[in-house]
Design a protein around this motif. Sequence first.
Motif, PDB file in Angstrom:
ATOM      1  N   ASP A  86       0.808  -1.220   0.000  1.00  0.00           N
ATOM      2  CA  ASP A  86       0.000   0.000   0.000  1.00  0.00           C
ATOM      3  C   ASP A  86       0.842   1.272   0.000  1.00  0.00           C
ATOM      4  OD1 ASP A  86      -2.243  -1.583   0.128  1.00  0.00           O
ATOM      5  OD2 ASP A  86      -2.444  -1.425   2.301  1.00  0.00           O
ATOM      6  N   TRP A  90      -0.270   5.020  -1.431  1.00  0.00           N
ATOM      7  CA  TRP A  90      -0.300   6.153  -0.507  1.00  0.00           C
ATOM      8  C   TRP A  90       0.497   7.323  -1.084  1.00  0.00           C
ATOM      9  CZ3 TRP A  90       3.598   6.577   3.980  1.00  0.00           C
ATOM     10  CH2 TRP A  90       3.423   7.807   4.636  1.00  0.00           C
ATOM     11  N   GLN A  96      -3.124   8.628   3.478  1.00  0.00           N
ATOM     12  CA  GLN A  96      -2.524   7.595   4.300  1.00  0.00           C
ATOM     13  C   GLN A  96      -3.613   6.783   4.982  1.00  0.00           C
ATOM     14  OE1 GLN A  96      -0.176   8.773   7.800  1.00  0.00           O
ATOM     15  NE2 GLN A  96       1.414   7.393   7.095  1.00  0.00           N
TER      16      GLN A  96
END
Length: 217
Positions: A86, A90, A96
């Motif tokens: 991820d 992000w 976030q």
Amino acid sequence: MPTPYNVGKFAGSDYIQTYHLFIVYHDLNKTILYRGGPARGGMYADLVLRGLAQQYESPTKEYGDIDWPFDNLVTNRMEGVTENYDYEEWKTNGSQPRHMVTIAQGPDYCGLDEEFTSQARRIGLLGRTYNAIDIDRTDNSNATVYTILQEMGLPLTKPDVHAPGWGTNLHLETTLPEEVLNGINDRIEPVRREIDWFNGLSPLDQVRVLQRAFGGP
């Protein structure tokens, strides 16, 4: 990242989503991951074989030849392997997610790769038995992250997720007492059965189980 197992079932409670913590360090246009986990199974052994990760492990086992389901706790350093974590998403969209947290940033934290790597190697060489959940001592990925941060004097900031093992310094914890060892195989047997059940599913059924656990298409 979320784990694929429901530890709440083992504890006799409702569903509990646990998370596997690791450290992402971005410095001088390179991104490095540091993590701990079981020697047995997982994608990381393949990354080591492909030259995309380093693995630090002890040649000895904490309890000799006891047949533990996950073997030793080992650690890894992976440079540039971020697509499954991820992190790139992000950076791209600027949002976030809840399971990620920035613990430190700025010029004071440049040049720390050597120390991060040294701390990861120290943990890998301990030869600790990997314990996925609390069996009077939890030696896992989350304890690895906590230990590295504490030993380096970095902020002990945990994402807002359930992360068993957080708070354990692997250099300070003692070995399991004899009375725990005598009954430990009975306590980990449900975990072993659950893992064997999951591994025995077809790839399609494994995907369906993970979809039910984590959502998504």
